[in-house]
Design an enzyme around this catalytic site. Structure first.
Site, PDB file in Angstrom:
ATOM      1  N   HIS A  49       0.828  -1.220   0.000  1.00  0.00           N
ATOM      2  CA  HIS A  49       0.000   0.000   0.000  1.00  0.00           C
ATOM      3  C   HIS A  49       0.860   1.267   0.000  1.00  0.00           C
ATOM      4  O   HIS A  49       0.494   2.277   0.606  1.00  0.00           O
ATOM      5  CB  HIS A  49      -0.957   0.030   1.202  1.00  0.00           C
ATOM      6  CG  HIS A  49      -1.953  -1.095   1.223  1.00  0.00           C
ATOM      7  ND1 HIS A  49      -3.208  -0.985   0.683  1.00  0.00           N
ATOM      8  CD2 HIS A  49      -1.867  -2.355   1.725  1.00  0.00           C
ATOM      9  CE1 HIS A  49      -3.861  -2.134   0.854  1.00  0.00           C
ATOM     10  NE2 HIS A  49      -3.061  -2.969   1.471  1.00  0.00           N
ATOM     11  N   HIS A  55      -4.047   1.048  11.864  1.00  0.00           N
ATOM     12  CA  HIS A  55      -3.818  -0.200  12.597  1.00  0.00           C
ATOM     13  C   HIS A  55      -5.170  -0.836  12.903  1.00  0.00           C
ATOM     14  O   HIS A  55      -6.009  -0.202  13.559  1.00  0.00           O
ATOM     15  CB  HIS A  55      -3.069   0.124  13.894  1.00  0.00           C
ATOM     16  CG  HIS A  55      -2.725  -1.083  14.727  1.00  0.00           C
ATOM     17  ND1 HIS A  55      -2.895  -2.374  14.305  1.00  0.00           N
ATOM     18  CD2 HIS A  55      -2.193  -1.178  15.973  1.00  0.00           C
ATOM     19  CE1 HIS A  55      -2.495  -3.202  15.241  1.00  0.00           C
ATOM     20  NE2 HIS A  55      -2.070  -2.509  16.269  1.00  0.00           N
ATOM     21  N   ASN A  59     -10.367  -2.866   2.353  1.00  0.00           N
ATOM     22  CA  ASN A  59     -10.047  -2.863   0.922  1.00  0.00           C
ATOM     23  C   ASN A  59     -11.314  -2.618   0.121  1.00  0.00           C
ATOM     24  O   ASN A  59     -12.413  -2.595   0.671  1.00  0.00           O
ATOM     25  CB  ASN A  59      -9.462  -4.215   0.511  1.00  0.00           C
ATOM     26  CG  ASN A  59      -7.983  -4.349   0.883  1.00  0.00           C
ATOM     27  OD1 ASN A  59      -7.292  -3.355   1.087  1.00  0.00           O
ATOM     28  ND2 ASN A  59      -7.514  -5.572   0.963  1.00  0.00           N
TER      29      ASN A  59
HETATM   30 FE1  HDD Z   1      -2.577  -4.806   5.529  1.00  0.00          FE
HETATM   31  C1  HDD Z   1      -1.176  -1.764   5.184  1.00  0.00           C
HETATM   32  C2  HDD Z   1      -5.562  -3.585   4.274  1.00  0.00           C
HETATM   33  C3  HDD Z   1      -3.927  -7.978   5.528  1.00  0.00           C
HETATM   34  C4  HDD Z   1       0.194  -5.967   7.031  1.00  0.00           C
HETATM   35  N1  HDD Z   1      -3.230  -3.019   4.862  1.00  0.00           N
HETATM   36  C5  HDD Z   1      -2.497  -1.883   4.795  1.00  0.00           C
HETATM   37  C6  HDD Z   1      -3.291  -0.819   4.273  1.00  0.00           C
HETATM   38  C7  HDD Z   1      -4.524  -1.330   4.011  1.00  0.00           C
HETATM   39  C8  HDD Z   1      -4.488  -2.716   4.385  1.00  0.00           C
HETATM   40  C9  HDD Z   1      -5.704  -0.581   3.442  1.00  0.00           C
HETATM   41  C10 HDD Z   1      -2.800   0.595   4.012  1.00  0.00           C
HETATM   42  C11 HDD Z   1      -3.119   1.508   5.144  1.00  0.00           C
HETATM   43  C12 HDD Z   1      -2.654   2.906   4.785  1.00  0.00           C
HETATM   44  O1  HDD Z   1      -3.265   3.512   3.904  1.00  0.00           O
HETATM   45  O2  HDD Z   1      -1.682   3.329   5.392  1.00  0.00           O
HETATM   46  N2  HDD Z   1      -4.359  -5.629   4.940  1.00  0.00           N
HETATM   47  C13 HDD Z   1      -5.473  -4.934   4.544  1.00  0.00           C
HETATM   48  C14 HDD Z   1      -6.595  -5.852   4.450  1.00  0.00           C
HETATM   49  C15 HDD Z   1      -6.130  -7.082   4.791  1.00  0.00           C
HETATM   50  C16 HDD Z   1      -4.729  -6.941   5.115  1.00  0.00           C
HETATM   51  C17 HDD Z   1      -7.999  -5.450   4.055  1.00  0.00           C
HETATM   52  C18 HDD Z   1      -6.863  -8.377   4.869  1.00  0.00           C
HETATM   53  C19 HDD Z   1      -8.110  -8.482   5.154  1.00  0.00           C
HETATM   54  N3  HDD Z   1      -1.967  -6.636   6.126  1.00  0.00           N
HETATM   55  C20 HDD Z   1      -2.683  -7.815   6.079  1.00  0.00           C
HETATM   56  C21 HDD Z   1      -1.941  -8.857   6.737  1.00  0.00           C
HETATM   57  C22 HDD Z   1      -0.769  -8.293   7.192  1.00  0.00           C
HETATM   58  C23 HDD Z   1      -0.810  -6.900   6.785  1.00  0.00           C
HETATM   59  C24 HDD Z   1      -2.409 -10.298   6.897  1.00  0.00           C
HETATM   60  C25 HDD Z   1       0.383  -8.902   7.927  1.00  0.00           C
HETATM   61  C26 HDD Z   1       0.326  -9.990   8.654  1.00  0.00           C
HETATM   62  N4  HDD Z   1      -0.785  -4.029   5.952  1.00  0.00           N
HETATM   63  C27 HDD Z   1       0.209  -4.670   6.621  1.00  0.00           C
HETATM   64  C28 HDD Z   1       1.390  -3.785   6.934  1.00  0.00           C
HETATM   65  C29 HDD Z   1       0.945  -2.413   6.355  1.00  0.00           C
HETATM   66  C30 HDD Z   1      -0.422  -2.745   5.760  1.00  0.00           C
HETATM   67  C31 HDD Z   1       2.709  -4.299   6.462  1.00  0.00           C
HETATM   68  C32 HDD Z   1       1.894  -1.726   5.395  1.00  0.00           C
HETATM   69  C33 HDD Z   1       1.950  -0.298   5.819  1.00  0.00           C
HETATM   70  C34 HDD Z   1       1.222  -0.243   7.067  1.00  0.00           C
HETATM   71  O3  HDD Z   1       0.749  -1.484   7.388  1.00  0.00           O
HETATM   72  O4  HDD Z   1       1.058   0.746   7.747  1.00  0.00           O
HETATM   73  O5  HDD Z   1       1.609  -3.742   8.316  1.00  0.00           O
END
Ligand code: HDD
Length: 722
Positions: A81, A345, A154
């Site tokens: 993202h 978060h 999402n």
């Molecule tokens: Fe995630 C970012 C949505 C599963 C780990 N996620 C992130 C963002 C969105 C989502 C919209 C961007 C937020 C922003 O604009 O800053 N993610 C989802 C959805 C998931 C999902 C809808 C499943 C239903 N994500 C998911 C899993 C993991 C992560 C299973 C790790 C185990 N996601 C992250 C992250 C991020 C992230 C690496 C990257 C940047 C951040 O968090 O701040 O921690």
């Protein structure tokens, strides 16, 4: 000090020009240059040297501060993202939901909750195109009166994997391949499809990703989903399961894939610009918050498991109740400080909302704090203005990188007597958070419930629920993506998986790939049950409650508005200015925006000698950036456009992308040169082509056609050049 927003003239040095400054961009009334310590700088042109031709001195703290800050201007981008755009807004509740939750922003209709919303693509890096075929992030931070609640969702209601332990694998597979860092912002490559073809649980999500949902027309025209099942908890402590939805008031609309790829070149900031400009033009994007409420007693009622994030709850089974409205009404002041530094978060919840045991959600609860620690440089990211709650923060956490708060007093522990016992724990009455006391009585296992093992039923439900053009687009998307895969065995394995979703779909994709549909490899779910003996579970097939869910097709979305659509008027000298003025007026009255596009910028002269301001030329504009096209009449103007290949290409392309095109009868000599011009000579009516020869009220018909968004049926037979 001058008041904020007040524009003023600041004259700093004798020979400097007078310039208008918006004081918002100036830190305070004094515009003298200073260091970050507030020390006024006398010379910002020369570093400190041992003589005019001598070496630079290490002592030059001004130089070092400036360069050090510059060196650190970029922070690590989000691992996923990374490419995003955001806006501020408000959330207003229609009707109290106190029956289900005690969260004040969902019970008190008098409150306007401030929000910050960030949309994103997933796979590409920060500078990548907005138009990738990808999932879109839809993350909402509610600054509620009980603390921040983040709904990190999402634009698709399901996810690729069921357990967070597979997330790094998924992301490694979809990101550019590690040896050559190719391709950028695209899933059409070997490692992604290698992984997916070995992960049958991704089948449902892949159908969404191959559908037009992955190429939205605008962030403002996407649905949003919280994906996981959460819990709502009311004042009495009673729980209901809940799925969160965002429903766009403009409907759900997408682009054509050919169009998306071209926009990636013409305007890779297309979605960012669209969001920004809509807000600047006060076309505020709006969504309704929808809740699907499921009583706890119904936990095991359905053919799928509510804890499985690869499944959705069809709206036909549990209706979505629209409970409030989100309006985005303010663009960020500073991209970095707000859009980049915002930290979402899933673990940011407030009293009245709680988690479920969805194993993907549980893993996310760890990941989001951890990622901010590296990305934002330490544990104090909550103190960055965009992340601060609107309510006070009192606790005994102290120090660390970038600490902003100057905590006073001697005590930073609890219990204490020296600090009078402060801060105190909040009782439930005072709004203290308590976790829902879900009963747990189980063995510690690495195992997945058998109820998670039906991977294909809902994937098939999605496909069956699509309109014919949507189905065709899914065939095309698979053919494109798998066509880019170099390893034939991966293509074949994936074709086998598709055949488990829908045999016709597999045959059609197989035809495009020049491959026979293989007998699918049996997808296997490895699991070690509590007895410690490894077992392979075969996928199960459950009987779905419904065969078709109309809510899953974009064909059934809102199609009665042209608000904020952008319409191209093609014009040259000699154009009929009354026709332009009349059409422009009515489109604008209905909320659309009009751009006059001509062979050159400046002003053109109408047939009646009136001057018309040109907004774009054929050099700066392209049909893919518009929702519809209008060709006014005027002999000289039509002759000029007919001699301009860019004008003809513009029209052909708009036709190919199934857009509404309206034309005055005297524009025929131009239209005859287009691919679709031939159709005009026949008497057969072509949907979305509106002519003053055939339609009585061309303006009314044009508005009706634009609100339909696209005429996808036009793609048949699919032989349209452009
Ligand atoms: Fe995630 C970012 C949505 C599963 C780990 N996620 C992130 C963002 C969105 C989502 C919209 C961007 C937020 C922003 O604009 O800053 N993610 C989802 C959805 C998931 C999902 C809808 C499943 C239903 N994500 C998911 C899993 C993991 C992560 C299973 C790790 C185990 N996601 C992250 C992250 C991020 C992230 C690496 C990257 C940047 C951040 O968090 O701040 O921690």
């Amino acid at each position: 000090m001058k008041s904020k927003k007040q524009a003023t003239s600041v004259n700093r040095s004798e020979n400097s020009k007078k310039i208008d400054l918006d004081l918002d961009s100036v830190n305070d009334a004094s515009t003298l240059l200073t260091t970050n310590q507030g020390v006024k700088i006398n010379d910002d042109q020369n570093s400190l040297k041992a003589g005019p031709r001598g070496a630079t001195l290490l002592e030059d703290f001004i130089l070092r501060e400036k360069i050090t800050h510059f060196d650190h201007e970029r922070i690590p981008e989000r691992i996923v993202h990374a490419r995003g755009s955001a806006a501020h807004g408000i959330f207003k509740l229609y009707k109290t939901q106190s029956k289900y939750t005690k969260a004040s922003f969902l019970t008190d209709t008098s409150v306007e909750t401030p929000v910050f919303v960030r949309f994103s693509t997933v796979a590409g890096s920060r500078g990548s195109t907005d138009l990738a075929r990808d999932v879109r992030g839809f993350a909402v931070k509610f600054y509620t009166q009980e603390g921040n609640f983040d709904l990190v969702g999402n634009n698709m209601p399901v996810f690729f994997i069921q357990d967070a332990i597979k997330f790094p694998d998924l992301v490694h597979a979809v990101k550019p391949e590690p040896h050559n860092e190719i391709p950028q912002a695209a899933s059409a490559h070997d490692t992604f499809w290698d992984f997916i073809s070995l992960m049958p649980e991704s089948a449902h999500m892949i159908m969404w990703l191959m559908s037009d949902r992955a190429i939205p027309r605008s962030y403002r025209m996407m649905e949003g989903f919280g994906v996981h099942t959460f819990r709502l908890i009311n004042e009495k402590g009673a729980a209901h399961f809940v799925k969160f939805h965002w429903k766009p008031l403009l409907g759900v609309h997408s682009l054509a894939w050919d169009e998306a790829q071209k926009i990636s070149g013409k305007d890779p900031d297309f979605h960012r610009r669209d969001l920004w400009e809509s807000i600047e033009n006060r076309n505020f994007p709006e969504w309704e918050l929808g809740l699907q409420i499921i009583p706890e007693i119904d936990e095991h009622k359905y053919s799928f498991d509510l804890l499985d994030p690869t499944k959705l709850v069809p709206e036909e089974l549990v209706p979505v109740q629209r409970v409030g409205k989100l309006t985005l009404n303010r663009n960020p002041e500073n991209f970095f400080a707000e859009t980049e530094q915002v930290a979402f978060h899933v673990g940011h919840i407030v009293p009245g909302i709680d988690f479920t045991n969805d194993p993907l959600l549980q893993g996310r609860l760890f990941s989001y704090t951890d990622t901010q620690l590296i990305r934002l440089g330490g544990p104090n990211f909550h103190e960055i203005p965009i992340n601060r709650p609107i309510v006070p923060v009192h606790n005994n956490q102290r120090d660390g990188f970038m600490r902003q708060t100057i905590n006073k007093g001697r005590t930073s522990y609890h219990p204490n007597s020296l600090g009078g016992g402060c801060p105190f724990q909040a009782s439930m009455k005072e709004g203290g958070f308590t976790s829902y006391a879900e009963k747990i009585d189980a063995h510690k296992v690495r195992e997945r419930s058998k109820s998670f093992f039906d991977h294909f039923t809902q994937a098939g439900l999605f496909y069956n629920s699509q309109s014919e053009p949507e189905k065709q687009h899914i065939v095309d998307a698979f053919s494109f993506e798998l066509g880019k895969v170099e390893t034939i065995s991966i293509r074949e394995r994936m074709l086998g998986i598709i055949s488990l979703i829908n045999k016709t779909l597999a045959t059609e994709v197989g035809y495009k790939l020049g491959l026979k549909v293989p007998i699918p490899e049996k997808p296997i779910n490895k699991s070690i049950p509590a007895d410690g003996v490894e077992k392979d579970f075969q996928p199960i097939e459950s009987k779905p409650e419904i065969e078709i869910a109309a809510s899953l097709s974009m064909a059934n979305t809102v199609k009665d508005t042209i608000k904020s659509r952008v319409i191209a008027f093609l014009a040259a000298d000699g154009v009929n200015e009354q026709a332009i003025a009349g059409m422009k007026k009515i489109l604008e009255e209905n909320g659309a925006k009009v751009d006059i596009i001509a062979p050159r910028l400046g002003r053109i002269q109408g047939a009646g000698k009136k001057e018309i301001l040109v907004n774009q030329s054929f050099f700066t504009a392209a049909s893919v950036l518009y929702d519809a096209v209008y060709v006014p009449g005027g002999d000289q103007h039509i002759a000029t456009l007919a001699a301009d290949p860019d004008a003809i290409h513009f029209l052909n392309e708009a036709f190919r992308h199934c857009k509404a095109i309206a034309f005055e009868i005297d524009s025929k000599p131009l239209l005859k040169l287009t691919y679709f011009g031939k159709k005009l000579t026949s008497n057969k009516k072509e949907d979305g082509l509106i002519s003053s020869e055939k339609q009585q009220d061309i303006r009314k018909e044009f508005i009706k056609a634009i609100s339909r968004h696209r005429f996808w049926e036009r793609e048949k037979p699919r032989k349209i050049p452009a």
